[in-house]
Design a protein around this motif. Structure first.
Motif, PDB file in Angstrom:
ATOM      1  N   UNK A 125       0.856  -1.189   0.000  1.00 46.42           N
ATOM      2  CA  UNK A 125       0.000   0.000   0.000  1.00 46.42           C
ATOM      3  C   UNK A 125       0.893   1.240   0.000  1.00 46.42           C
ATOM      4  N   UNK A 126       0.615   2.161  -0.902  1.00 40.49           N
ATOM      5  CA  UNK A 126       1.359   3.420  -0.945  1.00 40.49           C
ATOM      6  C   UNK A 126       0.392   4.542  -0.561  1.00 40.49           C
ATOM      7  N   UNK A 127       0.911   5.702  -0.175  1.00 36.74           N
ATOM      8  CA  UNK A 127       0.008   6.810   0.160  1.00 36.74           C
ATOM      9  C   UNK A 127      -0.888   7.197  -1.022  1.00 36.74           C
ATOM     10  N   UNK A 128      -0.345   7.124  -2.240  1.00 33.62           N
ATOM     11  CA  UNK A 128      -1.124   7.514  -3.424  1.00 33.62           C
ATOM     12  C   UNK A 128      -2.267   6.527  -3.674  1.00 33.62           C
ATOM     13  N   UNK A 129      -1.953   5.241  -3.538  1.00 39.52           N
ATOM     14  CA  UNK A 129      -2.982   4.217  -3.737  1.00 39.52           C
ATOM     15  C   UNK A 129      -4.055   4.344  -2.653  1.00 39.52           C
ATOM     16  N   UNK A 130      -3.623   4.526  -1.403  1.00 36.28           N
ATOM     17  CA  UNK A 130      -4.584   4.670  -0.298  1.00 36.28           C
ATOM     18  C   UNK A 130      -5.479   5.885  -0.538  1.00 36.28           C
ATOM     19  N   UNK A 131      -4.916   6.952  -1.082  1.00 43.95           N
ATOM     20  CA  UNK A 131      -5.712   8.157  -1.336  1.00 43.95           C
ATOM     21  C   UNK A 131      -6.754   7.902  -2.427  1.00 43.95           C
ATOM     22  N   UNK A 132      -6.369   7.165  -3.470  1.00 49.22           N
ATOM     23  CA  UNK A 132      -7.337   6.840  -4.537  1.00 49.22           C
ATOM     24  C   UNK A 132      -8.476   5.976  -3.991  1.00 49.22           C
ATOM     25  N   UNK A 133      -8.117   4.961  -3.193  1.00 48.06           N
ATOM     26  CA  UNK A 133      -9.150   4.073  -2.627  1.00 48.06           C
ATOM     27  C   UNK A 133     -10.084   4.881  -1.717  1.00 48.06           C
ATOM     28  N   UNK A 134      -9.490   5.740  -0.903  1.00 48.25           N
ATOM     29  CA  UNK A 134     -10.307   6.544   0.024  1.00 48.25           C
ATOM     30  C   UNK A 134     -11.230   7.489  -0.732  1.00 48.25           C
ATOM     31  N   UNK A 135     -10.731   8.067  -1.807  1.00 50.37           N
ATOM     32  CA  UNK A 135     -11.557   9.002  -2.591  1.00 50.37           C
ATOM     33  C   UNK A 135     -12.743   8.266  -3.244  1.00 50.37           C
ATOM     34  N   UNK A 136     -12.480   7.069  -3.757  1.00 51.09           N
ATOM     35  CA  UNK A 136     -13.569   6.304  -4.378  1.00 51.09           C
ATOM     36  C   UNK A 136     -14.578   5.878  -3.313  1.00 51.09           C
ATOM     37  N   UNK A 137     -14.070   5.470  -2.173  1.00 49.03           N
ATOM     38  CA  UNK A 137     -14.968   5.100  -1.064  1.00 49.03           C
ATOM     39  C   UNK A 137     -15.864   6.291  -0.715  1.00 49.03           C
ATOM     40  N   UNK A 138     -15.247   7.451  -0.605  1.00 46.01           N
ATOM     41  CA  UNK A 138     -16.004   8.675  -0.267  1.00 46.01           C
ATOM     42  C   UNK A 138     -17.067   8.969  -1.335  1.00 46.01           C
ATOM     43  N   UNK A 139     -16.677   8.825  -2.598  1.00 45.77           N
ATOM     44  CA  UNK A 139     -17.603   9.117  -3.705  1.00 45.77           C
ATOM     45  C   UNK A 139     -18.787   8.149  -3.687  1.00 45.77           C
ATOM     46  N   UNK A 140     -18.502   6.869  -3.562  1.00 41.17           N
ATOM     47  CA  UNK A 140     -19.576   5.862  -3.554  1.00 41.17           C
ATOM     48  C   UNK A 140     -20.471   6.046  -2.325  1.00 41.17           C
ATOM     49  N   UNK A 141     -19.843   6.241  -1.161  1.00 46.31           N
ATOM     50  CA  UNK A 141     -20.630   6.381   0.075  1.00 46.31           C
ATOM     51  C   UNK A 141     -21.539   7.602  -0.008  1.00 46.31           C
ATOM     52  N   UNK A 142     -21.019   8.689  -0.564  1.00 49.65           N
ATOM     53  CA  UNK A 142     -21.832   9.906  -0.698  1.00 49.65           C
ATOM     54  C   UNK A 142     -23.037   9.684  -1.600  1.00 49.65           C
ATOM     55  N   UNK A 143     -22.811   9.012  -2.715  1.00 46.80           N
ATOM     56  CA  UNK A 143     -23.930   8.715  -3.629  1.00 46.80           C
ATOM     57  C   UNK A 143     -24.955   7.823  -2.955  1.00 46.80           C
ATOM     58  N   UNK A 144     -24.471   6.811  -2.264  1.00 48.34           N
ATOM     59  CA  UNK A 144     -25.407   5.884  -1.610  1.00 48.34           C
ATOM     60  C   UNK A 144     -26.193   6.595  -0.509  1.00 48.34           C
ATOM     61  N   UNK A 145     -25.529   7.503   0.210  1.00 46.88           N
ATOM     62  CA  UNK A 145     -26.232   8.248   1.270  1.00 46.88           C
ATOM     63  C   UNK A 145     -27.340   9.104   0.659  1.00 46.88           C
ATOM     64  N   UNK A 146     -27.069   9.687  -0.494  1.00 45.94           N
ATOM     65  CA  UNK A 146     -28.045  10.616  -1.090  1.00 45.94           C
ATOM     66  C   UNK A 146     -29.097   9.921  -1.955  1.00 45.94           C
ATOM     67  N   UNK A 147     -28.773   8.762  -2.526  1.00 39.83           N
ATOM     68  CA  UNK A 147     -29.697   8.126  -3.480  1.00 39.83           C
ATOM     69  C   UNK A 147     -30.103   6.698  -3.106  1.00 39.83           C
ATOM     70  N   UNK A 148     -29.519   6.195  -2.027  1.00 38.79           N
ATOM     71  CA  UNK A 148     -29.746   4.788  -1.658  1.00 38.79           C
ATOM     72  C   UNK A 148     -31.204   4.450  -1.376  1.00 38.79           C
ATOM     73  N   UNK A 149     -31.970   5.452  -0.951  1.00 37.82           N
ATOM     74  CA  UNK A 149     -33.380   5.176  -0.630  1.00 37.82           C
ATOM     75  C   UNK A 149     -34.165   4.767  -1.877  1.00 37.82           C
ATOM     76  N   UNK A 150     -33.644   5.124  -3.058  1.00 40.91           N
ATOM     77  CA  UNK A 150     -34.406   4.872  -4.291  1.00 40.91           C
ATOM     78  C   UNK A 150     -33.967   3.625  -5.049  1.00 40.91           C
ATOM     79  N   UNK A 151     -32.903   2.981  -4.593  1.00 41.97           N
ATOM     80  CA  UNK A 151     -32.469   1.782  -5.307  1.00 41.97           C
ATOM     81  C   UNK A 151     -31.011   1.471  -5.048  1.00 41.97           C
ATOM     82  N   UNK A 152     -30.493   0.396  -5.662  1.00 42.29           N
ATOM     83  CA  UNK A 152     -29.184  -0.141  -5.273  1.00 42.29           C
ATOM     84  C   UNK A 152     -27.965   0.506  -5.939  1.00 42.29           C
TER      85      UNK A 152
END
Ligand SMILES: N[C@@H](CCC(=O)N[C@@H](CS)C(=O)NCC(=O)O)C(=O)O
Length: 215
Positions: A125-152
């Protein structure tokens, strides 16, 4: 009868091919699939007949060639009349995420290449890779928080270009065992249970070709 032909690379390795393939299937657009085997002596000559950019994926609609994954996704959305979220702000967010995926995440792409049939791979694991994974996690989690009530999916009930653009990331996270938050891990589960993605993985598993440089 459809005039659409999609040229793709090996299903095990070609992350760019997976994206429009997923979208076309989810949008119910019929197409003929043509697999050009990557890293072979004939690939360059074959792909030159399909695209001036000499890369896969390429979509042909009759004599019209559309190359580059995101351009193909846009064209598919025009044909189907759907594929982006209906609401303008959500659509802008989905376009931002799709573009971010298309142009970014260099560390993720460099360290965790897509290998659809590989499991239990480990890399440092490198800092750059960890940052990419964290950013994608943040992006997906944000979408799911805002739109999850309407579907998967990321934007609720409908599969969109954003889901298609992240499909290879789901496979990379599976292969390399990314540590994710609960909402992001749940999105990975959803994506992996998708029969369309399962069909791609099965085809990748059945491919006899191994490209050592991509392993
Ligand atoms: N930006 C392009 C990237 C396409 C790409 O790099 N495709 C790879 C396969 S995944 C390719 O054709 N490689 C063959 C080569 O470079 O000779 C897209 O989004 O479609």
């Amino acid at each position: 009868m459809s005039n659409l032909k999609l040229a793709i690379g090996n299903k095990n390795y070609s992350s760019w091919s997976l994206r429009p393939w997923m979208l076309l299937r989810h949008l119910g657009l019929e197409f003929e699939e043509v697999l050009l085997q990557l890293d072979t002596p004939q690939f360059k000559a074959q792909v030159a007949q399909w695209s001036p950019a000499r890369r896969v994926p390429v979509l042909r609609d009759g004599t019209l060639a559309i190359w580059d994954s995101l351009a193909i996704c846009e064209y598919a959305c025009e044909l189907a009349g759907r594929g982006w979220p209906r609401e303008r702000a959500a659509r802008a967010r989905a376009r931002s995420l799709a573009s971010e995926m298309h142009s970014g995440y260099a560390a993720l792409r460099g360290s965790w290449g897509m290998n659809a049939r590989a499991r239990n791979r480990h890399t440092a694991m490198t800092p750059e890779l960890a940052a990419d994974v964290a950013r994608i996690d943040e992006a997906w989690s944000g979408c799911r928080a805002d739109h999850g009530a309407h579907g998967p999916w990321l934007f609720g009930a409908d599969y969109t270009v954003a889901d298609a653009m992240f499909a290879p990331v789901v496979l990379r996270f599976l292969t390399y065992g990314a540590q994710l938050s609960k909402p992001a891990a749940a999105y990975v589960e959803t994506a992996l249970a998708d029969p369309v993605l399962r069909e791609w993985i099965s085809a990748a598993e059945a491919e006899p070709w191994v490209i050592p440089g991509y392993e």
